[in-house]
Scaffold this active site. Sequence first.
Site, mmCIF file in Angstrom:
data_model
loop_
_atom_site.group_PDB
_atom_site.id
_atom_site.type_symbol
_atom_site.label_atom_id
_atom_site.label_comp_id
_atom_site.label_asym_id
_atom_site.label_seq_id
_atom_site.Cartn_x
_atom_site.Cartn_y
_atom_site.Cartn_z
ATOM 1 N N ASP A 148 0.906 -1.214 0.103
ATOM 2 C CA ASP A 148 -0.031 0.155 -0.064
ATOM 3 C C ASP A 148 0.954 1.096 -0.108
ATOM 4 O OD1 ASP A 148 0.889 -0.581 2.632
ATOM 5 O OD2 ASP A 148 -0.872 0.288 3.446
ATOM 6 N N ARG A 160 5.443 4.365 5.985
ATOM 7 C CA ARG A 160 5.117 4.358 7.473
ATOM 8 C C ARG A 160 5.011 2.970 7.876
ATOM 9 N NH1 ARG A 160 -0.753 5.988 5.495
ATOM 10 N NH2 ARG A 160 -1.580 4.212 5.069
ATOM 11 N N GLU A 196 3.694 0.422 7.903
ATOM 12 C CA GLU A 196 2.809 -0.429 7.475
ATOM 13 C C GLU A 196 3.234 -1.152 6.340
ATOM 14 O OE1 GLU A 196 -0.922 1.440 6.782
ATOM 15 O OE2 GLU A 196 -2.089 -0.162 6.487
ATOM 16 N N ASP A 222 -5.579 -2.421 -2.824
ATOM 17 C CA ASP A 222 -4.753 -1.448 -3.415
ATOM 18 C C ASP A 222 -4.373 -2.248 -4.823
ATOM 19 O OD1 ASP A 222 -5.079 -1.094 -0.560
ATOM 20 O OD2 ASP A 222 -3.747 0.787 -0.706
ATOM 21 N N TRP A 281 -11.544 -5.988 -1.450
ATOM 22 C CA TRP A 281 -10.284 -6.126 -1.434
ATOM 23 C C TRP A 281 -9.732 -7.566 -1.674
ATOM 24 C CZ3 TRP A 281 -11.847 -1.675 -0.158
ATOM 25 C CH2 TRP A 281 -11.314 -0.348 0.038
ATOM 26 N N GLU A 293 -2.023 9.026 -1.181
ATOM 27 C CA GLU A 293 -3.149 8.325 -0.607
ATOM 28 C C GLU A 293 -4.491 9.022 -0.547
ATOM 29 O OE1 GLU A 293 -2.445 7.048 3.366
ATOM 30 O OE2 GLU A 293 -3.851 5.417 3.343
ATOM 31 N N HIS A 303 1.227 6.069 -2.441
ATOM 32 C CA HIS A 303 0.331 5.170 -2.365
ATOM 33 C C HIS A 303 -0.351 4.981 -3.849
ATOM 34 C CE1 HIS A 303 -1.230 3.716 1.514
ATOM 35 N NE2 HIS A 303 -2.390 3.387 0.896
HETATM 36 C C1 RAM Z 1 -4.928 1.430 4.908
HETATM 37 C C2 RAM Z 1 -3.815 0.858 3.766
HETATM 38 C C3 RAM Z 1 -4.522 0.411 2.584
HETATM 39 C C4 RAM Z 1 -5.980 0.198 2.399
HETATM 40 C C5 RAM Z 1 -6.420 0.001 3.704
HETATM 41 C C6 RAM Z 1 -8.020 -0.327 3.941
HETATM 42 O O1 RAM Z 1 -4.190 1.463 6.006
HETATM 43 O O2 RAM Z 1 -2.825 1.827 3.577
HETATM 44 O O3 RAM Z 1 -3.976 1.414 1.552
HETATM 45 O O4 RAM Z 1 -6.268 -0.535 1.427
HETATM 46 O O5 RAM Z 1 -6.072 0.688 4.985
#
Ligand code: RAM
Length: 948
Positions: free
Chosen positions: A512, A516, A518, A525, A576, A788, A808
């Site tokens: 994604d 960060r 994550e 995505d 997703w 994002e 993103h």
């Molecule tokens: C966020 C992510 C991603 C998304 C989900 C739902 O934390 O960055 O892009 O798919 O949430």
Amino acid sequence: MSLIFLLSACTITNNTEFEGQVPIALKVGEGFINPIGYYEQNPRFSWQLPTTIHNNNDNLLGQTKYQIVAASQPDLLPSQADLWDSGVVTSAQSTFVDYQGKTLGSRQQVYWQVRYWDEQGEVSSWSDVAHFELGLLSNKDWSAKWIEIKQTAPVKLSNYGTPIHIPQHLRTEFELKTTNSSTSANNTNIKKARLYITAKGVFEAFINGQRIGDDILTPGYTPYKKRIETLTYDVTAQLQDGKNAFGIQLAEGWYAGRFGPKRHWHKKLNLSPKVLAQLEIEYNDGSKQIVATDNSWQATQNGPIRTSGLYDGERYDAHYELFDQNVSWHQAGYNTSNWSNVTTSALEPQVLLQPKRHYTSKNKQLLPALAIKQVGGKTVFDLGQNMVGVPKIRVPMKKGQTLNLRFGEGVNPDGSLFTKNLGSAKQLDFYTAKTDGVIEWQPQFTFHGFRYVELSGFDSTVEPERSWVTGVVQYTDFDINGKFNTSHPELNQFQSNIEWGLKGNFLDIPTDCPQRAERLGWTGDALAFANTSLFIADSHAFWSAWLQSIREEQFDDNSIPVVVPNEVGEIAQAGWSDAAVTIPWDVYWRTGDKKILAENYQMMTRWIQYHQTQLKDGISEMWTVGDWLQPYSKREDSRRGETDNRLISTAFYARSVELTLNSAKVLSKIDDAKKYSKLLAEIKAKFQQHFFADNGRLQVGEQAQTAYLLAIGFDLLDAEMTQKAVPHLLATFEAANGHLRTGFLGTPLIAPVLDKIDRADIAFDLVFKQSYPSWLFSVTQGATTVWERWDGYTHDKGYAKKAGSLNHYAYGAIGQWLYDRVAGISPLSAGYKTISIAPLISTHLTSAEGEYKSPYGEIKSKWQKTDSGLILEVIIPANTTARIQIPLIEHTSLAKKSLLNQKENTAALFGQKVLVNGEILNDEDLVGQDKKSKTITVDAGSYIIEVK
Ligand code: RAM
């Protein structure tokens, strides 16, 4: 000219150029060129026809027959092929031809050649010999054991309660056999040597002081409890007669480090890094020697990399460098008296060791710093581009100083780093110098997302220079395959941003975001971006490999996680998890590779079964975060869009059924195809009846753009209802003052749906809009990657409170429409065996062009307005045909006019006179025409088409 460029009229004449022309671009599997450590026991062969063989009409000749020969040694080819001779096969197929020879096992070397017969019956010469070599296909091939340092002290915990594993150096020495024939200091008596290696963690290997390969963060990231990928390197040249040293550096990586939220929850999860290596040496006399990781190895954690984690960065202290009397730790004769023993562990049968099935990541590009600024006693370097990778530094330092490196995607108004959007990921590197002088360094086992690098702690007597910092861009080692360029600078910048979104988020898995805490393989995505990525880059193998991880992560109840490899627990969600179906289909459609459907078909059908457990009266109640990050959402949690969740989930149910149905047809699963086609009709009927009123207006939930886009984009309404729904869809844009109001799920559909309902004029206006929210808004605010959030940063207000990631890729999904419809290149049948060239012309542009390296060779479509009309240049590669829809009109911007009351606002622009390669196109040459276009079909070749 009459019809000489038309398929039906292609006259075949003698050809003198043919001799010496051979098939080119020989590849195996998903596009690999002469791989070693190959993964596929049943390989598939692809080649391209030469680009120079024409008939008298100047068309490139296609293939009518082929022959492939494969042998265990090159000198057996072509006449004594001991592995396989396909014989002469009457077929135009030149991609993904299945091997049908002797069973191939681990380590097998295969040499192969192909020749073909053209449409005039002429046979080509044999191609050059291509080759591949299988890796270790099964756990049984390994005699090595996992090794790691024998710990004396308990592992320390980070502030997050996760273990910090100090990187390890592990080494052994071994002696090569000397034979009479060995005369020099190198290894003249070795036939070949292969290193098979992998890690639970990430590693770099060295033989006699030389780094093996140039891959980074190997072996990469898979569901480690199920499968770990192994690498194979040819190390013949690194070995020397007599004593040899073999060393490995090992760090936490994805496997053992702080990574993913699940590891936050399961703090005690102590997965310690381990490495597994097997060096196999084959001598000229046929004898073999194996040097494998076992309990004879030694290890230390007193090396210079003091800590290294993917989120938090790397700390290097040169005082710990492992040199002794000028001998380095990875050279023979190094003194290991203060090194420890290792502990070993056996391979687990349930964890499959398999050759890596896609490209490794590498240092792909270098970015020099463009500007430098002093801020509060620190120096900030600007690379001019948000990127992912590591810095390479050359900095003057004084003995004992520690250089601090911080990384940010942006800067605050005073020029200081903006790091709030990194969450808990520190992204900090440190280097401690042991002598005065210029240090050179690049971190090894971490990566950062950044445009700016802040340095402090260097020799303050020296004026900082831009040359001190270079950005090393790291991503999966595929080629950039597609180009898109127009007359519009901001759109070109957005295309660059899409490309950088790909570079930044294709580091071994699709993520994604890269900066960060994550950096996860979010399926939604990927679902949005897969098609776009398949044009930009040779990402076929990358997606195929990740799909294997998805299959491995499918839950027992048939659901599919939202993140793969799964770090977030047992969650599935509509829009997703459907990536398990949409991505195999996207890859098949763009490449023509049926194996991707065959491999994933069972997963797809199981996912449908899961969908069915979520139905209530035929409407899906599957959980979803919805149209994620839709702007101006009035929901309580404003990250969730306004589109009704059940509409989303039912729409994706239908979409998954439809693509599984398509796959069943391709795979000739007739009964399944019947079953899914009936099911699809039922779901559509239910969807229409439940969500739409007779007048075509949504009757459930908000009047959200995404609701209409899903309904029309996924063909969920019948033709009549679609017509009725159109004004209501347009009303949603009208209500938003001509702007989009879509998140992750709706955004990819905007332009394709407007195009489908014949309102490309509105699609163009949205694409070129520069006010918020729009694609180009971020460009006007200085973006160099896709964000994002639509308003991650504004010149006026700075970073949004929740700025989010500035890298993103999801909104970059507009790329697909730009390539398919603005450049105008798309597949008409799977894998571009037949090609559609159908560009749309807009008043927003004076020219556009696309180039794409298809499985058959280069496709090009370029259009340019001229004083007298339009010129279209097209290149169609050999062994394909194309349908060219020649545009006669341009789409005019609506500017501020109402969308609703306006029929499509297009002006006939270019007249009706069309010339193809200088010859007038007559009505009888056409396979179709309407007010907007004239359509022809053509053979492979180059075309200049003028519309006047
Ligand atoms: C966020 C992510 C991603 C998304 C989900 C739902 O934390 O960055 O892009 O798919 O949430």
